[in-house]
Each structure stands twice: as structure tokens, then as C-alpha cells.
Motif scaffolding. Sequence first.
Motif, PDB file in Angstrom:
ATOM      1  N   ARG A   1      14.024   8.565  35.876  1.00 40.52           N
ATOM      2  CA  ARG A   1      14.030   9.182  37.197  1.00 40.52           C
ATOM      3  C   ARG A   1      12.655   9.710  37.584  1.00 40.52           C
ATOM      4  O   ARG A   1      12.227   9.577  38.734  1.00 40.52           O
ATOM      5  CB  ARG A   1      15.051  10.324  37.202  1.00 40.52           C
ATOM      6  N   VAL A   2      11.957  10.301  36.634  1.00 46.01           N
ATOM      7  CA  VAL A   2      10.720  11.019  36.935  1.00 46.01           C
ATOM      8  C   VAL A   2       9.487  10.137  36.808  1.00 46.01           C
ATOM      9  O   VAL A   2       8.533  10.282  37.576  1.00 46.01           O
ATOM     10  CB  VAL A   2      10.600  12.256  36.016  1.00 46.01           C
ATOM     11  N   MET A   3       9.489   9.234  35.856  1.00 47.08           N
ATOM     12  CA  MET A   3       8.307   8.370  35.683  1.00 47.08           C
ATOM     13  C   MET A   3       8.715   6.942  35.340  1.00 47.08           C
ATOM     14  O   MET A   3       8.133   6.294  34.465  1.00 47.08           O
ATOM     15  CB  MET A   3       7.349   8.940  34.635  1.00 47.08           C
ATOM     16  N   GLY A   4       9.708   6.461  36.060  1.00 46.22           N
ATOM     17  CA  GLY A   4      10.187   5.100  35.818  1.00 46.22           C
ATOM     18  C   GLY A   4       9.172   4.026  36.141  1.00 46.22           C
ATOM     19  O   GLY A   4       9.284   2.894  35.655  1.00 46.22           O
TER      20      GLY A   4
ATOM     21  N   PRO B   1       7.687   8.041  26.792  1.00 46.50           N
ATOM     22  CA  PRO B   1       8.540   8.042  25.596  1.00 46.50           C
ATOM     23  C   PRO B   1       9.773   7.164  25.800  1.00 46.50           C
ATOM     24  O   PRO B   1      10.349   7.124  26.889  1.00 46.50           O
ATOM     25  CB  PRO B   1       8.944   9.515  25.439  1.00 46.50           C
ATOM     26  N   ARG B   2      10.159   6.475  24.739  1.00 43.86           N
ATOM     27  CA  ARG B   2      11.414   5.713  24.746  1.00 43.86           C
ATOM     28  C   ARG B   2      12.140   6.069  23.456  1.00 43.86           C
ATOM     29  O   ARG B   2      11.794   5.592  22.378  1.00 43.86           O
ATOM     30  CB  ARG B   2      11.161   4.213  24.852  1.00 43.86           C
ATOM     31  N   LEU B   3      13.146   6.921  23.603  1.00 45.11           N
ATOM     32  CA  LEU B   3      13.824   7.476  22.447  1.00 45.11           C
ATOM     33  C   LEU B   3      15.116   6.727  22.174  1.00 45.11           C
ATOM     34  O   LEU B   3      15.740   6.162  23.075  1.00 45.11           O
ATOM     35  CB  LEU B   3      14.115   8.961  22.681  1.00 45.11           C
ATOM     36  N   GLY B   4      15.546   6.777  20.933  1.00 43.25           N
ATOM     37  CA  GLY B   4      16.812   6.189  20.545  1.00 43.25           C
ATOM     38  C   GLY B   4      17.826   7.258  20.204  1.00 43.25           C
ATOM     39  O   GLY B   4      17.525   8.449  20.178  1.00 43.25           O
ATOM     40  N   GLY B   5      19.050   6.847  19.922  1.00 46.69           N
ATOM     41  CA  GLY B   5      20.080   7.758  19.459  1.00 46.69           C
ATOM     42  C   GLY B   5      20.484   8.773  20.516  1.00 46.69           C
ATOM     43  O   GLY B   5      20.344   8.562  21.729  1.00 46.69           O
ATOM     44  N   LEU B   6      20.990   9.914  20.045  1.00 47.20           N
ATOM     45  CA  LEU B   6      21.471  10.968  20.930  1.00 47.20           C
ATOM     46  C   LEU B   6      20.359  11.498  21.824  1.00 47.20           C
ATOM     47  O   LEU B   6      20.555  11.725  23.023  1.00 47.20           O
ATOM     48  CB  LEU B   6      22.073  12.100  20.083  1.00 47.20           C
ATOM     49  N   GLY B   7      19.161  11.696  21.247  1.00 50.51           N
ATOM     50  CA  GLY B   7      18.032  12.178  22.035  1.00 50.51           C
ATOM     51  C   GLY B   7      17.666  11.228  23.159  1.00 50.51           C
ATOM     52  O   GLY B   7      17.326  11.653  24.265  1.00 50.51           O
ATOM     53  N   GLY B   8      17.754   9.933  22.881  1.00 52.42           N
ATOM     54  CA  GLY B   8      17.455   8.945  23.907  1.00 52.42           C
ATOM     55  C   GLY B   8      18.479   8.931  25.023  1.00 52.42           C
ATOM     56  O   GLY B   8      18.132   8.808  26.207  1.00 52.42           O
ATOM     57  N   ARG B   9      19.750   9.052  24.655  1.00 49.46           N
ATOM     58  CA  ARG B   9      20.795   9.079  25.688  1.00 49.46           C
ATOM     59  C   ARG B   9      20.638  10.297  26.595  1.00 49.46           C
ATOM     60  O   ARG B   9      21.003  10.260  27.767  1.00 49.46           O
ATOM     61  CB  ARG B   9      22.182   9.070  25.029  1.00 49.46           C
ATOM     62  N   PHE B  10      20.083  11.364  26.043  1.00 49.76           N
ATOM     63  CA  PHE B  10      19.819  12.547  26.855  1.00 49.76           C
ATOM     64  C   PHE B  10      18.563  12.395  27.698  1.00 49.76           C
ATOM     65  O   PHE B  10      18.574  12.614  28.919  1.00 49.76           O
ATOM     66  CB  PHE B  10      19.688  13.774  25.951  1.00 49.76           C
TER      67      PHE B  10
END
Length: 648
Positions: A80-83, A64-73
Amino acid sequence: MPQLADDYEAAVDAVIQRVGKTLVLGIPLGLGKPVGFTNALYKRAKQDSRLSLTIFTALSLNRPRLGGLGGRFANPMFDRVMGGVEPLAYLQDRDRGALPPNVTVREFFFQAGSQLDNPVAQQQYISTNYTFVAREMIDHGANVFAQIVAPHPDDGVSRVSLSCNPDVSLDVVPAARARWPVAVVGELHGELPYMPGDSELDRSEFDVLIDRPTRPGSLFAVPKAPVTLADHAIGLHASTLVPDGGTIQLGIGALGDTVSHALILRHQQPVQWRQLVGEPGDLARRIGGQDRFSKGLYGATEMFVDGFLALYDAGILKRRVVDDIETQQALNAGEPIPADAETQVLHGGFYLGTRCFYERLAAMPMAERRQFHMTSVGRINQLYGSEALDRLQRTQARFINTGLKCTLAGAIVSDGLDNHRVLSGVGGQYNFVAQAHALHDGRSILLIKAVREDGNRAESNIVWDYPHTTIARHLRDIVVTEYGIADLRGATDRDIIARLLNITDSRFQEELLQRAQAAGKIEADYRIPELYRNNTPDSLRTRLEPARRSGALPAFPLPCDWTEDEQVLAVALSALKSRQARHSSAALAWQAWRSGPPTARVKPLLARVGLDQPANLQNRMAARLLGAELDAVLDDGPATLRPMETAA
């Protein structure tokens, strides 16, 4: 021995040389896809229109690549986990409607909801039972099979494991080899846990083995979302139906997690568990259990989820089976068996989960790992082929799965919408429902949230009828919602309606009752008993909130990849999202003003999502609202977030 390749292009050349330019590629669902090889083959097809490429698979996943507030979180955790997870190029192109004309992608299961608005994916979807997938691949002419494999930690020269995905490969590859030339490709993956069992193969079973350096963090990891009190209520009800000494199957997701957690609560904190579940009903007394697990459970499951490891750690998943009829008969009779008999506590077809789940498997000593036997769904999901042994092993089976809706006739909707758009897929759900009916003491338990809420709008998931069906009404068995348990097996239409109304959200009971009365399916003067007329979110909250605050019903009931700060943020963001869905912009502005500036203790958490120094009015509002939710989570304390200790 297979052709060894350290280059994807060389592997593609070898495959085309073996089978020609008409390529029907079978790759596993979920984790086992060899992304590098698949992308190279897809790229070759895009470059050469003379190639015909059909990809037959399921559950295609991209990071997943999220935008906005959800993405910053969320994005930092994903990094870190699946880079190292490489995107599936065919999935990216299909999502944007850019598949070339010589490439077709056919799936039998989607990531839930991901393809609802994709006409190409919807049109190429194949509805089939998991046990039929090998047959469907053969019927479609599959001639290339590829997946990631784990090298043996001590004998990587000669042995590999299909590990996460022996589910279909063990059945389809021999069937295809017997019919036409094939190319079987394995891509060695250094982070994939080596899993024993039928999944262990000699390297000579492959035509091409790709051996390249493994990118760190390149196994797809499933992020966990906070569970709700309704999820916990369903798990608690289901936990009363599982007998000591029985067999269990679970699926992925919040409801599977809460069932595992409730079983652990029953085993380790029986007094508190009994307080939460209340007086057991007649069905739970007849077929379930209310005591600690002295004999333990055995897992027979298409999907090996992390809930099984939690049950194992808690001393619950401990009933051993052996793949030999005479020895299994001795085990069932309580007689001693040979000391060198290889026993298992679980048979699984595939696995997919968190990174900490994969790391736990990889760190487990091989002798201990052999208790978790990976094999084909042809073995697990049905009784054909080894029925005598399976019946001995799968005593008192409880096959626990999830659904979306249930009609008052008892039909279950699990995978599609009323316009026949596919949400996910049938998978193995029908297999386990049918198997529950075939086993003399087996039961199918389908978990369904009683209500779906979207902001201020709520709709019942117990409905009069629905145009789509996954499990037909004549296969009805047990349905569980947050409000209780309905035993539907062998019941009359009238009793099915009455029992389902008892576990329906009370906001919808009367309307549904009137539909049934108008159709003459229940008495015109029937009234829902008073005991079941307070099925509301508020009553549920009143009953379970003290247990949540005490830490008995945590937001993350199983280990997850979030840090402690991220868990706090996840719960707060979920609450903020719910608040935003329920209130108007004006109301939210008023709430933000009343909340006041964020407190000092939440500033570091706000910084994590870029709201510690909000630059505009919208962000200042978001910072205040999120700050208030963070304070509420911190006030509750860490026990409300993390799972309990699960030592046996």
C-alpha cells in the motif's frame, strides 16, 4: 541546457559518451537513489564486460519482503505504501553474491545489520565521516553523479530541487567538475517534495535529465516499529537536557521518536512530564530545561526526521535563524529584523521517513516549506566555512545520537561488532560529537539502551571494554540509558566509572564494579549507592506502566503509515515474539491451551494475518497466543497506540 531523455538506455548512452567506459558512479544514501537509471547502468555493465563500474554510495534500501506470519502482517502495508518501489538490482545481486567482476559496490553506511554476513559488502565498506564522503568520492575518481530530483511545482521548466539529498552532491559535484569530465544525471520524480534552500538548482547544472512517468508509491518509506517503555524512559531523560532557546539534532529510529515525544509532553503536559521525569538532577538544572518552550528550538541536523515536524506542529521548533551574520546578531539580541528576511527553523542535509512524512512536506505551502532549509552536510555537520554564522545560530546545541555500547572508560560503540564486522556506519556521529566540544555551550548526548535482551538471555550494553570503538573515550560527554544520565565530560576515570555504574542495569553492576576494582580504577571498598541498585526492567515497568495505560507513552509516538488495526497487530505481534523468545515450545503449548479460543473481537485481526481459520496444530497455537495478546492491546484502548495531538 541538459540533454533530456525519456528513456533510461538513452541516458546511459549519453553518460558513456561523456565520460567513457570507466564509470565511478556516486549516488546518494537512502531515498535519493535514481533506481531506474542505476539499474539501467548496472544492467549495461553486466552485459558489457568492457565497462568498469564502481558504485559509491550508502544506505542501499530495497523494499522488505517477509515470509511467514510477519509477512502476512507487513507485506500488505508495504504494498500500500511503497508498492511502486523498484528493487536495486546491484543490491539484490550483492546480497546473493552475484556481482559481476567488472562491478564494485562501495558503501560508507549500511542499513543496520543488513550486511553482517556478506563478506563482499564487509570487504568493500569504507569507514569515514559523513563530511569526508565528498573527498573520498573524489579520491576514488567519481565521474558520474545521479539522483532523483523534484521539479518545481510552478517553474518545472527551469528549476529543480535535490530535495531529499543535497547532503553530499552540493560539495562533490563542483569539486569533480573542476578536475575531469563528469556526467551529472537527474531523474525527475513527481512524488518527491520540492524542498527549498541550497538544494534548489537550475536545470543547467545537469548534463542529463530523465523525465519519465513516476510510478505511484515509488519512494522508499521506513516502517515504524512499536517503541518500548525503555525507549520512552531514555527519551524522558534526554528531554530534561534540552534548554528553551537552544539547538537540537536528532537521528532516525525509536529513540529519536521518543525524545521528540518527551519534548512535546514537556511543552503540552508539563505537570505529567514532571511526574514522569522526577526531580531534575544537577546536570539538567545547569544545562537543560524543565519548562514549556517559549523561545523554542532550532534544528541543525544532518537528517531531517519526522520528529522535527512533530516538534514544529507542537509549537516547539520555532526559534528562527537567518543566513546572514548581522541579521542573526540582531535576532540573538532580541532586536527586530527586516520583514523580508528569509528565516528558517531547521537546516537539514537529507531526509528519509514514512510516506505520511513525505506527503506532509509535499502538501505544505512553499512559503512555509522554506523554513526547512536543505543544504550540504559540509555546512551542517561542522563549523568550517561559515563558523561565525554557525556559532551565532547553534546556541546551546544538543546533538542527540544513539549508540550500541559504552565502555566504563567512556568510549562509545555505535557501528561495529567485536570482530570488526560493520553493523551500520559512523555517518555523522563523530562530526556532531566534535562539534559539541567546539561550541562553548554545546553538548553531545548519546542514547544507549542499558541492556540487550534476547529471550531469556540478557547482556549489559555498559561494558568493561570492547575491541571496537566509534567515539574515543577522550570525546566522552553525556550518556543516557533508561536508568538515568551520566555526565562524563572532563571527569576523572574513577568518576566516569562510578557515574556509568549508576545508569547500568543492576544485574550487571557488581561484576563491572569488580572489574574496575581489580584494575585499580576505583576504590576497593567503593559501593554503588542504594539509590541506583534497583535499575531493573520490573522497576521501570512499575514506574512507567500507568503512564503507558493513560496514553502518555504510546506505542507509536509519532504519525506512522500503519492503519489502526495494523498498529494493534504490530504491538501484539511484538509481544508474541518476546513471549516466544522467553519460553519453550512446551510452555507455549500450555499457555495456548490456557488462553482458550480467540474472542470474537479479535477474529477480524486474526484474519488479517491468515489465522482466523487455522488449519493445523501449530497455527491453532499461534492463533490462541496472538489472540490473547490482541485482547490485551484492545483492553488497553487506542490511546496507548497513537500519538497525542500536537497542535501548537
